[in-house]
Design a protein around this motif. Sequence first.
Motif, PDB file in Angstrom:
ATOM      1  N   VAL A 445     -66.475  -5.694 -43.546  1.00 36.97           N
ATOM      2  CA  VAL A 445     -67.637  -5.465 -42.685  1.00 36.97           C
ATOM      3  C   VAL A 445     -68.769  -6.408 -43.084  1.00 36.97           C
ATOM      4  N   VAL A 485     -61.756  -4.699 -41.734  1.00 41.44           N
ATOM      5  CA  VAL A 485     -61.711  -4.101 -40.392  1.00 41.44           C
ATOM      6  C   VAL A 485     -60.395  -4.336 -39.675  1.00 41.44           C
ATOM      7  N   GLY A 489     -60.624  -6.494 -35.653  1.00 40.58           N
ATOM      8  CA  GLY A 489     -61.311  -5.214 -35.807  1.00 40.58           C
ATOM      9  C   GLY A 489     -60.478  -4.033 -35.365  1.00 40.58           C
ATOM     10  N   ARG A 497     -66.794  -1.301 -33.309  1.00 35.18           N
ATOM     11  CA  ARG A 497     -66.752  -2.767 -33.321  1.00 35.18           C
ATOM     12  C   ARG A 497     -68.010  -3.357 -32.692  1.00 35.18           C
TER      13      ARG A 497
END
Length: 580
Positions: A445, A485, A489, A497
Amino acid sequence: MKLMLGFFRGYPWQSTLMIVALLLSGAAEGIGLSALLPLLNIALGPEATGMLPGAEAASQSDFERIVLDTLAGIGIAPTLGNMLLIILGGVAFKSIFLLIGQRQVGYTAAQVSTDLRLQLLRVILRSKWEYFLHQPVGKLTNALASEAQRASTAFVNGATAITYLIQAIVYASVAFALSWQASLVGIAAGAIVIGLSHFLVQISRKAGLKQTRLMTSLMSNLTDTLQSVKPLKAMAREHLADQVLANDTNRLNKALRKQVISSALLSSGQELMFTGFICLGVFLAIDTFAIGLPVVMVLVVGLGRAFNFFGKVQKQYQKLAQGESAYWALLDSINAANSAEEHVGGSAEAKLEHSIQFENVGFSYDSHAVFEELSMDIDAGSLTTLVGPSGTGKTTIVDLTIGLLSPTSGRILLDGRPLQEVDLKQWRNLIGYVPQDTLLLHDSVLHNVTLGDPALRVEDAERALQAANAWGFISAMPDGINTVVGERGGKLSGGQRQRIAIARALVNRPRLLVLDEATSALDRESEEAVCQTMEALKGQLTILAISHNRALVQAADRVYKMQDGGARLQATEALSDLIK
């Protein structure tokens, strides 16, 4: 060898070092080979020369006398042990210099592929937005991966061909010194073999060119297909994509087969013809011209090895021909992108202290007018929302504001100054952009928020995540801000997201925040939280949003409805009609 000349001009000192090392390697091999004839005469002895008439005279050829005189001049006796040591020393020095040359070839090849990739990437990123929009992603991916590697391999093949050429010249020179008549006949025979085999090189060149075109097509189709796998599978239509990819793959397979068969034919055909000419030459030398056995043996070694290396030169040239189309295609892509380089405007500093104004702006895509004489104001510190049907130019307004596109008529003013007078790079440093389609990297992240910017700290990322209302679910993860992630993502929900993408836009403390349908994937609760964040940010920065969500429309200071090629400012009482 136009390709190699281009590489030599691009890497002059590396190429010079490579050529010098290869030349020294060839010279060392020639020195070792020159001791072979005296060695054979010593090993065979006088009784062997008496077996054939004239053999004694042959054993005292001009070449041998030059070698013996040179050895006498430096104080080396022509004994069996000394001759063997000279041959061994020649091979040793040849190996050392060849190692240096080949190492330089490998280093330069790696640099070639790296430089080509970086050059293409940089010119693409500096190109105009309109140019970038017309480039298939698969084409760029293929250029960066396959074409750059094939170009590098072509350089290695070309350098290897030069190595073999030097060695072939060394062996041919020794043979020429022994008997220039026999050597001329042998060289003529070798030229015939090379000429007869040249059509196979042309077949490989055409196959390589076709391979370059088909790889570009295949990668483009593959990239588009992989991005559409889910809807295709949902509708049981994945077989349609399979048919397209199978067609490209089968055509590529045919081109590769032609390449393989031409290489195999060249190798086997050359070996047969060269062996035939050598056998014929040995027969004529001994039976017809009564040349001494030691001379014949050295001629066989010299011309045989020269034939072998000349054949290898052609084989390497064939491989170079197979891959050179990738280099020219990559160079064309670089030149095309370079010619479409974006002009970054003037030198005036951007601040956005007052407003962004559109004055009678018109814009057209491929002769299709998106809007004409559009006028609107975006006040600094305000929240302005654009609404309207698809295709009415909402995203185009954003692109014009950022400076990715230029109006075909009218002008855009930043604090009263025309945007073309402003330093666009510096202006874009003041912008945070959140697209509709969120793309996260397969990383943490933290990295997705900061994008690895060394000027940003963990505290900056935390602040941005809190502003985007994302800190709650991030802090609850096992690894917190260091949680990976997943691909694109994939470990997060759509709303999560998008909030990370908003944090990415906020982390640099922008003056202008652009939301291009950025709340479309959020649930009602998340949407309201983000909108509360946007309201809190009003006055601190300017927000331009494309959205039909109720909260962003109601929170806006101004709402423009796009229709009929223009933007109409909506009255407060009309807002309810826009968000039903």
